[in-house]
Design an enzyme around this catalytic site. Structure first.
Site, PDB file in Angstrom:
ATOM      1  N   ASP A  31     -43.271 -28.148  -3.619  1.00 31.06           N
ATOM      2  CA  ASP A  31     -44.295 -29.004  -4.344  1.00 31.06           C
ATOM      3  C   ASP A  31     -44.658 -30.231  -3.038  1.00 31.06           C
ATOM      4  O   ASP A  31     -43.694 -30.835  -2.889  1.00 31.06           O
ATOM      5  CB  ASP A  31     -43.769 -29.771  -5.525  1.00 31.06           C
ATOM      6  N   GLY A  91     -44.647 -23.602  -5.749  1.00 27.26           N
ATOM      7  CA  GLY A  91     -45.338 -24.941  -5.653  1.00 27.26           C
ATOM      8  C   GLY A  91     -45.271 -25.900  -6.927  1.00 27.26           C
ATOM      9  O   GLY A  91     -44.334 -25.715  -7.819  1.00 27.26           O
ATOM     10  N   HIS A  92     -46.219 -26.725  -7.074  1.00 26.59           N
ATOM     11  CA  HIS A  92     -46.070 -27.660  -7.893  1.00 26.59           C
ATOM     12  C   HIS A  92     -46.250 -26.956  -9.541  1.00 26.59           C
ATOM     13  O   HIS A  92     -45.387 -27.132 -10.437  1.00 26.59           O
ATOM     14  CB  HIS A  92     -47.385 -28.595  -8.033  1.00 26.59           C
ATOM     15  N   PHE A  93     -47.140 -25.896  -9.794  1.00 22.35           N
ATOM     16  CA  PHE A  93     -47.332 -25.362 -10.862  1.00 22.35           C
ATOM     17  C   PHE A  93     -46.393 -24.089 -10.912  1.00 22.35           C
ATOM     18  O   PHE A  93     -47.026 -22.840 -10.849  1.00 22.35           O
ATOM     19  CB  PHE A  93     -48.876 -24.788 -11.249  1.00 22.35           C
ATOM     20  N   ALA A  94     -45.086 -24.417 -11.209  1.00 25.03           N
ATOM     21  CA  ALA A  94     -44.086 -23.386 -10.796  1.00 25.03           C
ATOM     22  C   ALA A  94     -44.377 -22.251 -12.143  1.00 25.03           C
ATOM     23  O   ALA A  94     -43.976 -20.991 -11.600  1.00 25.03           O
ATOM     24  CB  ALA A  94     -42.654 -24.063 -10.987  1.00 25.03           C
TER      25      ALA A  94
END
Length: 490
Positions: A238, A264-267
């Site tokens: 992330d 990343g952020h939207f796992a």
């Protein structure tokens, strides 16, 4: 054989003029998971999770004002406090009394606000890339949230956040295999961002984000005091919220379960097959907590008896103990009779300063007995009607209760001064209006020296709700080394 796919409802509910859209699936009687989405997304980000878990659990996912399909009036003023106000109204409108909370990204500041206001509602937390610690902020995040309302050029500086390039980058950035990230999410997000009025709403929220960082110490204190069952899921790549932010939760909730994923952020977009089973296992454990072995000193009294009955009702093993079983002020006798228990409830009164003497004996006996937890039923007289001014010290305090109230106050002083491994909690009922009555479930609890009150300024609680709050504290291990009190919401 038919596949166990859930039926997903798509509904609206009015919350103070905001037409809140939400998705719901699962049996009405199943444990509830309230799913709080992030920026710039909406409840659609949980569609795969609905398919994976919606047949076994009750999943509910609203869209905030300014996101997704939710419709807010032009007069709505966007801030994170305002989003939390709507969420609290949404929970009330749906009649949700107990739920686990899934917080992702913006869902963290919105969900933590709700949890701090209404801790009795939250049975557990699933945190996914939702930061609550300074060390979890990357340099990019610090730069992004530095802009504030009213500062010259601040509104213009955050406009790139709402472009297609950045929206897509939030999904694909850090992904181990971008081919596993469906384009539908960021495409739909951008559609909503480009709707009339949405850019202004998102600008206001971006410039208000600093308020969340300012509340980190408040949320950390809430975590330390309540110690909710906590599952932390984190995309380690992330660019905004660093893995250090995931590990930091263990500082305030030592039993937190932390999982880092190579994404990343939207796992969820890339790692739903790995994440969904972890959530299912977590919810199963919440639904079936480990039975405790609880000894109750003073189980023949009103409050001790209420706590014992509530604990038995929840499936715990209760050992009622009276004078014939052990002298509550005898350290050796207590150590012998309390061995083998997980927790002790002390609901005592008696002559010759029995209450503070018992507090001292318990602090000495419990480590020898291997019992880590003590819930001490105290009095309301030690609460403060003004800062530093206790009810028990007031000139008009009823004479017939004075000795007991002073003894209970002395016990609290002793607990607070003790250097002990025992995780004690001292529970004061309201100073006047502790009334006989059944459990309603509509109460709040806080670690404070002042009475809690309802909207009318009344501090009132039924004995059934007192017992329920006491067993909640034992089950969750919440409020260690703190005095707490409780009051009805109505």
């Amino acid at each position: 054989m038919p596949l166990p796919l859930p039926r997903v409802e798509h509904r609206f509910v009015d919350v103070d003029g905001v037409r809140v859209f939400y998705r719901a699936a699962g049996p009405e009687t199943a444990p509830v998971l309230l799913l709080l989405h992030g920026f710039p997304s909406a409840s659609h980000q949980f569609r795969r999770l609905f398919d994976a878990l919606g047949s076994r659990f009750r999943l509910i996912a609203p869209d905030y004002p300014g996101f997704g399909h939710t419709e807010a009036p032009a007069s709505f003023r966007y801030s994170f406090d305002a989003l939390a106000d709507v969420l609290e109204g949404f929970v009330g409108a749906l009649g949700l009394e107990r739920f686990a909370l899934y917080a992702f990204d913006f869902g963290g500041p919105v969900g933590f606000r709700l949890a701090a206001r209404r801790p009795e509602l939250v049975t557990g937390l699933v945190v996914q890339n939702a930061n609550a610690y300074a060390e979890g902020l990357s340099e990019l995040a610090v730069e992004t949230i530095a802009h504030r309302t009213g500062e010259p050029g601040a509104a213009e500086a955050v406009q790139p956040l709402f472009t297609l390039e950045v929206t897509r980058g939030q999904y694909e950035g850090g992904a181990a295999d971008p081919a596993l990230v469906p384009p539908d999410g960021w495409t739909l997000d951008q559609h909503f961002l480009d709707l009339p009025g949405r850019r202004e709403a998102q600008t206001a929220l971006a410039l208000d984000y600093h308020a969340n960082v300012e509340l980190y110490p408040v949320w950390q204190r809430w975590l330390r005091e309540h110690r909710p069952p906590l599952l932390v899921l984190w995309g380690r790549n992330d660019p905004f919220f660093l893995p250090a932010g995931a590990e930091a939760y263990r500082r305030d909730v030592p039993g937190a379960e932390v999982h880092l994923f190579d994404t990343g952020h939207f796992a969820l977009e890339e790692c739903a097959p790995e994440i969904a089973p972890l959530i299912a296992d977590f919810l199963d454990r919440l639904a079936e907590p480990r039975p405790l072995r609880i000894a109750v000193l003073g189980a023949s009294g009103q409050l001790g008896g209420e706590v014992a009955r509530e604990a038995e009702h929840r499936g715990h093993t209760v050992t009622p103990l009276g004078r014939a079983d052990a002298d509550a002020a005898d350290e050796a006798a207590l150590a012998a009779v309390l061995a083998g228990h997980d927790a002790v409830v002390a609901a005592l009164k008696g002559p010759d300063h029995l209450v503070p003497r018992a507090a001292g004996a318990l602090l000495a006996a419990l480590p020898k007995a291997g019992v880590p937890r003590l819930l001490f039923v105290g009095g309301g007289g030690s609460l403060e009607h003004a800062p530093g001014e206790r009810f028990v010290d007031s000139p008009g305090f009823p004479a017939q209760y004075l000795e007991t109230a002073r003894d209970q106050s002395a016990a609290l002083d002793l607990l607070r001064a003790a250097d002990t491994p025992v995780e004690w909690t001292y529970f004061s009922p309201p100073p006047v209006h502790l009334v006989p009555g059944a459990r309603t479930g509509r109460y709040r609890v806080a670690a404070t020296d002042a009475p809690l009150t309802n909207a009318e300024g009344v501090s009132r609680l039924t004995t059934g709700d007192f017992a329920s709050a006491a067993v909640d504290a034992l089950e969750r291990g919440s409020f260690p080394r703190a005095r707490i009190t409780a009051a009805a919401l109505d």
